[in-house]
Write a protein that holds these residues in place. Structure first.
Motif, PDB file in Angstrom:
ATOM      1  N   ASP A 297       0.819  -1.210   0.000  1.00 26.68           N
ATOM      2  CA  ASP A 297       0.000   0.000   0.000  1.00 26.68           C
ATOM      3  C   ASP A 297       0.854   1.262   0.000  1.00 26.68           C
ATOM      4  O   ASP A 297       1.987   1.273   0.492  1.00 26.68           O
ATOM      5  CB  ASP A 297      -0.918   0.027   1.219  1.00 26.68           C
ATOM      6  N   TYR A 299       0.741   4.786   1.673  1.00 22.80           N
ATOM      7  CA  TYR A 299       0.032   5.470   2.760  1.00 22.80           C
ATOM      8  C   TYR A 299      -0.410   6.857   2.306  1.00 22.80           C
ATOM      9  O   TYR A 299       0.238   7.506   1.477  1.00 22.80           O
ATOM     10  CB  TYR A 299       0.930   5.562   3.992  1.00 22.80           C
ATOM     11  N   VAL A 300      -1.523   7.345   2.870  1.00 22.26           N
ATOM     12  CA  VAL A 300      -2.156   8.573   2.413  1.00 22.26           C
ATOM     13  C   VAL A 300      -1.230   9.785   2.538  1.00 22.26           C
ATOM     14  O   VAL A 300      -1.338  10.739   1.755  1.00 22.26           O
ATOM     15  CB  VAL A 300      -3.487   8.808   3.177  1.00 22.26           C
ATOM     16  N   TYR A 355      -0.985  13.512   8.684  1.00 24.90           N
ATOM     17  CA  TYR A 355      -1.502  12.147   8.589  1.00 24.90           C
ATOM     18  C   TYR A 355      -0.492  11.115   9.086  1.00 24.90           C
ATOM     19  O   TYR A 355      -0.870   9.982   9.388  1.00 24.90           O
ATOM     20  CB  TYR A 355      -1.911  11.829   7.147  1.00 24.90           C
ATOM     21  N   SER A 368      -9.927   7.787  10.087  1.00 26.55           N
ATOM     22  CA  SER A 368     -10.611   7.270   8.902  1.00 26.55           C
ATOM     23  C   SER A 368      -9.744   7.483   7.663  1.00 26.55           C
ATOM     24  O   SER A 368      -9.463   8.619   7.291  1.00 26.55           O
ATOM     25  CB  SER A 368     -11.964   7.956   8.707  1.00 26.55           C
ATOM     26  N   TYR A 369      -9.347   6.379   7.052  1.00 27.17           N
ATOM     27  CA  TYR A 369      -8.600   6.471   5.798  1.00 27.17           C
ATOM     28  C   TYR A 369      -9.499   7.028   4.694  1.00 27.17           C
ATOM     29  O   TYR A 369      -9.048   7.785   3.836  1.00 27.17           O
ATOM     30  CB  TYR A 369      -8.088   5.083   5.411  1.00 27.17           C
ATOM     31  N   SER A 370     -10.771   6.679   4.728  1.00 27.73           N
ATOM     32  CA  SER A 370     -11.709   7.138   3.693  1.00 27.73           C
ATOM     33  C   SER A 370     -11.883   8.654   3.737  1.00 27.73           C
ATOM     34  O   SER A 370     -11.940   9.309   2.691  1.00 27.73           O
ATOM     35  CB  SER A 370     -13.063   6.451   3.876  1.00 27.73           C
ATOM     36  N   GLY A 372      -9.666  10.710   4.720  1.00 27.22           N
ATOM     37  CA  GLY A 372      -8.420  11.256   4.180  1.00 27.22           C
ATOM     38  C   GLY A 372      -8.424  11.278   2.666  1.00 27.22           C
ATOM     39  O   GLY A 372      -7.992  12.255   2.039  1.00 27.22           O
ATOM     40  N   ASN A 421     -11.396  14.283  10.706  1.00 23.81           N
ATOM     41  CA  ASN A 421     -10.468  13.154  10.782  1.00 23.81           C
ATOM     42  C   ASN A 421      -9.416  13.360  11.869  1.00 23.81           C
ATOM     43  O   ASN A 421      -9.123  12.462  12.659  1.00 23.81           O
ATOM     44  CB  ASN A 421      -9.783  12.969   9.428  1.00 23.81           C
ATOM     45  N   ASN A 600      -0.377   2.356   9.731  1.00 31.62           N
ATOM     46  CA  ASN A 600      -1.767   1.918   9.526  1.00 31.62           C
ATOM     47  C   ASN A 600      -2.293   2.272   8.145  1.00 31.62           C
ATOM     48  O   ASN A 600      -3.222   3.041   7.995  1.00 31.62           O
ATOM     49  CB  ASN A 600      -2.672   2.542  10.588  1.00 31.62           C
ATOM     50  N   PRO A 601      -1.650   1.740   7.093  1.00 32.33           N
ATOM     51  CA  PRO A 601      -2.139   2.041   5.744  1.00 32.33           C
ATOM     52  C   PRO A 601      -3.498   1.404   5.503  1.00 32.33           C
ATOM     53  O   PRO A 601      -3.860   0.454   6.178  1.00 32.33           O
ATOM     54  CB  PRO A 601      -1.070   1.429   4.842  1.00 32.33           C
TER      55      PRO A 601
END
Length: 601
Positions: A297, A299-300, A355, A368-370, A372, A421, A600-601
């Motif tokens: 992954d 990451y954001v 982040y 929340s990844y979503s 982000g 977030n 935490n990706p």
């Protein structure tokens, strides 16, 4: 004659550029009931409310410390009383104490002997060890032993150069601010306001903020990719080019050599070309590091960081290429350039840092990844079209101005998503406010992210733009964003990562002095120029002579100087804290906690 000329100019400005349908004249009556004005008051109150929470938390922590000291004092007095007792009296006291210690609870006082059954599946973890809490607080574990020496060196060199340009740039800003109160301070051309003002803005933009972001970004890129930086040599070359840009740009500006009136692009193109090359090298280095990652992954944080670099390289090309640089075309490009510089370089890159560093500081995943991802793509969509809101009521097409206002309102989406977030990530960790200043720095930065960005959207509306444009209010807004958001977040990241890399944490009293001097100085600076800028705009609308607006600003400029002085002193304290953390490394002891962290990706 002057009043008539002003009225004629405003009347022409109120005609749309396409269609020439006359708009309703704007009146300053009941200006305080405007939604934009009311919204700004509410946003300022939010900042005050958060400051009060932080202050009360710190005060409560201090009171608890005093209580513990008082308890220790009483304990010492009790020990002294025991020493004065006869041996028989001491034996009686000890006997009573032993009987008390032997007493044990049966274990059924708050329950029974029945077997516990969780029929609804509400409990997901049970412990019978009182000393083993369900949620462990993060241990202050240095990660120096797992960080390559070259990476530590690159990070510290970038951050060290950033600290230097912060002190230099704000020293110039301090001098310029004092000139508002004492304009006769000097008569040297190199120290004139027109030359020093761009020296200040460009030094803190391209020197302090850019170098700090890139230095912190190198650690994030390597950490979240679980690999080493692709080329440390390239990182060093970029460091040299960016510092050389600010040095040569400062000298040229003070000598009167500049790029004209374009704000934030006063450096001439040969000088700014060095910065662009440095960015291209940095992007290539970051991209190759992410491309060779050992995890699947991305990451954001890396989304934001790589996007910021891409946009800024494109921004440089648009801002400095000779195309569309004549007449109104240059005005459109200028609005695009200065707003993209703030939003797509500084803001986007800093959000990427939050982040990573905020969850890392709190030892928990991002909420929340979503959210982000939503904030990322809506930022990419809306921020690219809002630059023209700086030129409402100008000869630019009316539809273009309206588009900028609509997209400015659309910025509520990424701002609310990002703020939610970050605050939800902080939820449950508010005790950290009383333990250190890392979370307060993050909290102020996040709150200003919401307040400053929302206030910018409100300021884009036509009435508020009509009142505040070309006044000192815009200076307050720029400091609310570049200082309240960017600087506070960068400081939080500094205090998060450097103690881990060097094993040394600065005294909390100095970190606290840095925080409160910076915050109170910013608040005094911001509120004074907001109030003065509003009165100045209303004075212009009423058709008063320009000199009257200059005279009425004097007390507000005094408070500007006071606030600026407090901010500059905080930077000196910060420079000392940085020196303390990196001057000599503390030996790393054996660790009793897991070394590796997850993004935490």
């Amino acid at each position: 004659m002057k009043k008539a000329a002003i009225s004629l100019g405003l009347s022409i400005a109120l005609f749309p550029a396409s269609g020439w349908a006359q708009a309703e004249p704007i009146s300053s009556d009941n200006w305080i009931s405007s939604p934009g004005i009311i919204g700004t008051f509410i946003l300022i109150f939010i900042v005050l409310f958060v400051a009060a929470i932080i202050f009360l938390a710190k005060l409560n922590s201090y009171v608890d410390t005093l209580k513990y000291r008082q308890f220790d004092k009483k304990k010492m007095e009790f020990d002294e009383e025991l020493m004065a007792l006869e041996p028989g009296e001491i034996d009686d006291i000890l006997d009573k104490r032993k009987r008390a210690l032997r007493y044990k609870l049966t274990g059924t006082e708050l329950g029974g002997n029945e077997r516990v059954v969780d029929e609804k599946g509400l409990v997901n973890r049970v412990t019978h060890e009182p000393e083993n809490p369900l949620v462990d607080e993060k241990k202050k574990t240095p990660i120096e032993i797992e960080t390559p020496e070259q990476l530590k060196k690159i990070v510290i060199y970038y951050l060290g150069a950033a600290v230097f340009w912060l002190v230099f740039g704000t020293l110039v800003g301090q001098y310029v601010g004092m000139k508002f109160v004492w304009p006769e301070m000097d008569s040297v051309s190199w120290l004139s306001f027109g030359r020093l003002r761009p020296v200040h803005t460009n030094a803190v933009f391209w020197g302090w903020t850019s170098l700090a972001m890139i230095g912190l970004g190198y650690f994030v890129i390597a950490r979240t990719s679980n690999t080493k930086i692709y080329s440390y040599k390239a990182a060093s070359w970029a460091w040299i080019l960016i510092n050389l840009t600010v040095l040569l740009g400062t000298i040229s500006l003070m000598a009167g050599i500049n790029n004209g009136g374009g704000e934030y692009r006063e450096y001439i193109w040969p000088v700014m070309l060095l910065f662009a090359v440095g960015l291209v090298i940095t992007f290539w280095n970051f991209y190759k590091t992410v491309a060779t990652r050992t995890i699947s992954d991305i990451y954001v944080s890396n989304w934001y960081i790589l996007a910021a670099l891409i946009w800024t390289i494109v921004l440089w090309a648009i801002g400095y290429m000779p195309f569309f640089q004549n007449g109104l075309g240059e005005t459109v490009i200028q609005g695009y350039y200065m707003h993209q510089g703030v939003g797509m370089w500084f803001m986007t890159f800093t959000l990427g840092l939050i982040y990573y560093y905020l969850p890392s500081a709190l030892n928990k995943p991002i909420y929340s990844y979503s959210l982000g991802v939503l904030a990322f793509w809506t930022q990419m969509l809306f921020y690219t079209m809002i630059g023209t809101h700086h030129f409402v009521f100008s000869p630019l097409p009316w539809w273009l101005q309206t588009t900028a206002i609509v997209f400015s309102a659309g910025m509520f989406i990424p701002v609310v998503a990002g703020t939610t977030n970050f605050l939800m990530t902080m939820k449950g960790s508010w005790s950290h406010i009383s333990k250190s200043y890392v979370l307060p720095f993050f909290l102020v930065g996040v709150i200003f992210y919401f307040v400053g960005s929302t206030q910018g959207s409100l300021q884009a509306f036509r009435f508020t733009n009509y009142v505040w444009h070309f006044t000192d209010f815009n200076v307050a807004h720029s400091h609310m964003t570049m200082y309240g958001i960017i600087a506070f977040v960068l400081w939080a990241c500094f205090y998060t990562i450097l103690p881990k890399l060097t094993g040394k944490e600065p005294p909390q009293i100095f970190v606290g002095a840095h925080f409160w001097m910076a915050f109170l100085g910013l608040f005094a600076y911001m509120v004074s120029l907001m109030a003065g800028g509003t009165y100045k705009g209303l004075s212009w609308i009423d058709g008063n002579a320009f000199i009257e607006s200059v005279i009425l600003m004097k007390p507000y400029w005094v408070w500007r100087a006071i606030g600026g002085s407090a901010m500059f002193i905080s930077h000196l304290i910060f420079a000392y804290n940085f020196y303390y953390m990196v001057s000599s490394k503390k030996p790393i002891k054996s660790l009793d906690a897991p070394v590796l962290e997850q993004a935490n990706p």
